[in-house]
Design a protein around this motif. Sequence first.
Motif, PDB file in Angstrom:
ATOM      1  N   ASN A 214      71.175  66.598  -3.525  1.00  0.00           N
ATOM      2  CA  ASN A 214      70.194  66.704  -2.447  1.00  0.00           C
ATOM      3  C   ASN A 214      69.089  65.704  -2.742  1.00  0.00           C
ATOM      4  N   THR A 216      65.156  64.147  -1.687  1.00  0.00           N
ATOM      5  CA  THR A 216      63.882  64.377  -1.001  1.00  0.00           C
ATOM      6  C   THR A 216      63.074  63.088  -1.039  1.00  0.00           C
ATOM      7  N   VAL A 222      64.070  66.153   3.542  1.00  0.00           N
ATOM      8  CA  VAL A 222      65.181  66.537   2.670  1.00  0.00           C
ATOM      9  C   VAL A 222      66.496  66.219   3.376  1.00  0.00           C
ATOM     10  N   CYS A 224      71.065  65.183   2.680  1.00  0.00           N
ATOM     11  CA  CYS A 224      72.253  65.262   1.827  1.00  0.00           C
ATOM     12  C   CYS A 224      72.384  66.664   1.211  1.00  0.00           C
ATOM     13  N   THR A 225      72.320  67.678   2.078  1.00  0.00           N
ATOM     14  CA  THR A 225      72.362  69.062   1.605  1.00  0.00           C
ATOM     15  C   THR A 225      73.760  69.669   1.697  1.00  0.00           C
ATOM     16  N   CYS A 247      76.788  61.625   4.026  1.00  0.00           N
ATOM     17  CA  CYS A 247      75.330  61.630   4.161  1.00  0.00           C
ATOM     18  C   CYS A 247      74.869  60.180   4.225  1.00  0.00           C
TER      19      CYS A 247
END
Length: 336
Positions: A214, A216, A222, A224-225, A247
Motif C-alpha cells: 500500500n 501513501t 492512499v 494500491c490497496t 495499480c
Amino acid sequence: MAVVMAVVMAVVMSVVEVAVVDVNKYTRQNENKYIRQDENKYTRQNEIKYTHCACTWPSAFANSVWEGTRGQLTFGSSTLGGLVIDVSSLDPSAGSLSTWECVNTDYFQAEGILLLKSTKKFNHINALFLAYFCFTMTRVTGVEAFYFYQSHAMEPSLNNERIKIHQAETFTTKAQICGATPPVQEFHYMVKQGQELVSKQFCPPSLLARMEYNVTSSNGAVSCTGPADSWDVCTDKTKMTFNYSTCATQMMYSSDGRVYCMFNLTTTHHYTMVYSNGTSGSKFICVVSNEAGTAASFVEGRCGQSNQSPTTFATSDGSDVGFTVTMSAAGNLDIY
C-alpha cells in the motif's frame, strides 16, 4: 724575473676579478631568462621558466559527464558545470551559481577530497562572497560511480545547503574549506553518463522479495490497496519491478514500473539509491527501508533528507514530500 712574475700575477688577478664582476652582471629579462649584459661576448645561461601549477581534475573526472542526485555534472579539464546553487534569496541579481573551478585535488588520492569554488560572486551582508565545496568521495567498487558527502555545516542563509561561503578568494586547503562531517546516511550519488545500467548493484536484503504493498503520498492519498499489487525484487535482484496493471500509481517516480538499485548503505535503516530511466523528473531516488522489509519511504534526490525514515516522509521547507509504503511478502524472502 721576479718583476715579470709579479706583473703576470697582477694581470691574472685582474682578469679573475673582472670575470667575477662580469658573472654577477646578469639581469632578469622577460620570460624569466638570465642573460649576460654583453650578449656579443657571452652565451645565454640556463633558461629558467616559472609556470603556475593550475588545478586540474583527476583523470576519473576530467572531460566527462556524470548523472546523479546533483543533476547532470559536466567536468572540463579544470571546470565543473551543472551544479546549481540558488543564491537568489541573498542576491536576486545573481540568481544562481552553476559554474565552478577546481581549487585543489591534492587530497583526492589519499582521502577522496575535491575542493572547488564558484566562478561567480554574489552579494551578501553588503559584501561580495564566493561559494566553496568540499566533496568527500568514495568510488563504488568495480563501477564508474561514486557516493559522496558535502563536508560542511549547513548554511542557514541558503536553505541549509551544506556549503561554505566566504569573502576570501584564495582558499585552497581543506582546513580552509572543509567543515563538519554530515551524518553517514546523508550521501549524494553520481554515475558516469552511459554507465548507469552496468553500474547497478544488488538491492538490500530486506527488499529481496515479492511483495504486496500500500502506498501513501505526502498529500495523504492512499492507493494500491488491493491484494494483487506486486513489487518484485526476486526475478532480478538488481531491479525493482512494479505491476501497474493492478495499480497505476507510479512507484519510485517511474513511468515504466522499473528502477535499478545503484548503491546501498546500512545504518539504523537500509538506504538505497535507485535509478529510473523512465521518469521526467529526477532519475535518482532514495529509498529508506526497515530491516523487516515491511515499511519504506522514497523521495527524489539524495538520501538523508530531513526526517525521512521507513515510516515517515522526508520534509522540504517544512512540508512533507515523497511517499511511504507498507509491504507484506507475497513470496518467500530471498536473502543472501
